[in-house]
Design a protein around this motif. Sequence first.
Motif, PDB file in Angstrom:
ATOM      1  N   ARG A  21      65.244  57.017  38.746  1.00  0.00           N
ATOM      2  CA  ARG A  21      65.330  56.400  40.068  1.00  0.00           C
ATOM      3  C   ARG A  21      66.397  55.295  40.060  1.00  0.00           C
ATOM      4  O   ARG A  21      67.340  55.343  40.823  1.00  0.00           O
ATOM      5  CB  ARG A  21      63.970  55.864  40.480  1.00  0.00           C
TER       6      ARG A  21
ATOM      7  N   ALA B  50      59.762  62.843  42.850  1.00  0.00           N
ATOM      8  CA  ALA B  50      59.028  61.711  42.299  1.00  0.00           C
ATOM      9  C   ALA B  50      59.179  61.612  40.783  1.00  0.00           C
ATOM     10  O   ALA B  50      58.890  60.579  40.202  1.00  0.00           O
ATOM     11  CB  ALA B  50      57.552  61.819  42.652  1.00  0.00           C
ATOM     12  N   ASP B  51      59.659  62.685  40.146  1.00  0.00           N
ATOM     13  CA  ASP B  51      59.678  62.716  38.687  1.00  0.00           C
ATOM     14  C   ASP B  51      60.932  62.079  38.102  1.00  0.00           C
ATOM     15  O   ASP B  51      61.864  61.720  38.822  1.00  0.00           O
ATOM     16  CB  ASP B  51      59.529  64.151  38.180  1.00  0.00           C
TER      17      ASP B  51
ATOM     18  N   ARG C   9      58.345  62.627  33.083  1.00  0.00           N
ATOM     19  CA  ARG C   9      57.334  61.803  33.746  1.00  0.00           C
ATOM     20  C   ARG C   9      57.157  62.318  35.163  1.00  0.00           C
ATOM     21  O   ARG C   9      58.117  62.352  35.924  1.00  0.00           O
ATOM     22  CB  ARG C   9      57.767  60.337  33.757  1.00  0.00           C
ATOM     23  N   GLU C  10      55.971  62.712  35.502  1.00  0.00           N
ATOM     24  CA  GLU C  10      55.722  63.247  36.836  1.00  0.00           C
ATOM     25  C   GLU C  10      55.969  62.192  37.906  1.00  0.00           C
ATOM     26  O   GLU C  10      56.446  62.502  38.994  1.00  0.00           O
ATOM     27  CB  GLU C  10      54.287  63.768  36.929  1.00  0.00           C
ATOM     28  N   PHE C  11      55.666  60.955  37.587  1.00  0.00           N
ATOM     29  CA  PHE C  11      55.928  59.844  38.489  1.00  0.00           C
ATOM     30  C   PHE C  11      56.962  58.945  37.821  1.00  0.00           C
ATOM     31  O   PHE C  11      56.658  58.238  36.862  1.00  0.00           O
ATOM     32  CB  PHE C  11      54.644  59.064  38.791  1.00  0.00           C
TER      33      PHE C  11
ATOM     34  N   HIS D 176      58.398  56.208  38.382  1.00  0.00           N
ATOM     35  CA  HIS D 176      58.282  54.751  38.327  1.00  0.00           C
ATOM     36  C   HIS D 176      57.248  54.303  37.288  1.00  0.00           C
ATOM     37  O   HIS D 176      57.024  53.109  37.124  1.00  0.00           O
ATOM     38  CB  HIS D 176      57.935  54.198  39.713  1.00  0.00           C
ATOM     39  N   ARG D 177      56.648  55.248  36.576  1.00  0.00           N
ATOM     40  CA  ARG D 177      55.667  54.929  35.545  1.00  0.00           C
ATOM     41  C   ARG D 177      56.141  55.483  34.207  1.00  0.00           C
ATOM     42  O   ARG D 177      56.964  56.378  34.145  1.00  0.00           O
ATOM     43  CB  ARG D 177      54.321  55.545  35.918  1.00  0.00           C
TER      44      ARG D 177
END
Length: 166
Positions: A39, A109-110, A123-125, A127-128
């Motif tokens: 991101r 989102a990944d 990472r599926e998300f 931001h994590r």
Amino acid sequence: MSTAGPSGDVLAIADREEAVEATVTLVAGARRRIRILSRVLDPGLYDDPRVLEALRVFATSTTDAEVRLLVLDATAIQRTHAPLLALAQRLPSVFQFRELADPVDRARADAFVATDNGGCYHREFGHRFEGEARLHGAGRARQLCEAFDPVWERSRPCNELRALGL
């Protein structure tokens, strides 16, 4: 990093330290190409000195090294003076940035890093830090790279991230 799965090939990443360790290991194992979808260059991961050093060593270890980075917001990266950006500006023949332009791509989102040596950390998300790393997952790494390439082609080159005066 904890092992998930019978072969020990999939590593469950739960926190920043494990994410840094997995990324350093993947970069060190890459031969010529690294693909990164992020991101905004994931603060806490791509600004960690160990990751930056691994990327610097990779970039300077071979004449045909290539790191392609797809980002969601190039302006935010420039505004925050991301340490990886400074490294990329010193080695512009290795590091290439593009910004996601297509609305479908921007809705992703990944996030991931994948190498040509069959390693990946997905990472599926994005931001994590939680995700899965495969140090020897050629099939999954190939899937990520094959999905990355068409997105790369339709994304906007980030000329604003280049160093002035080069």
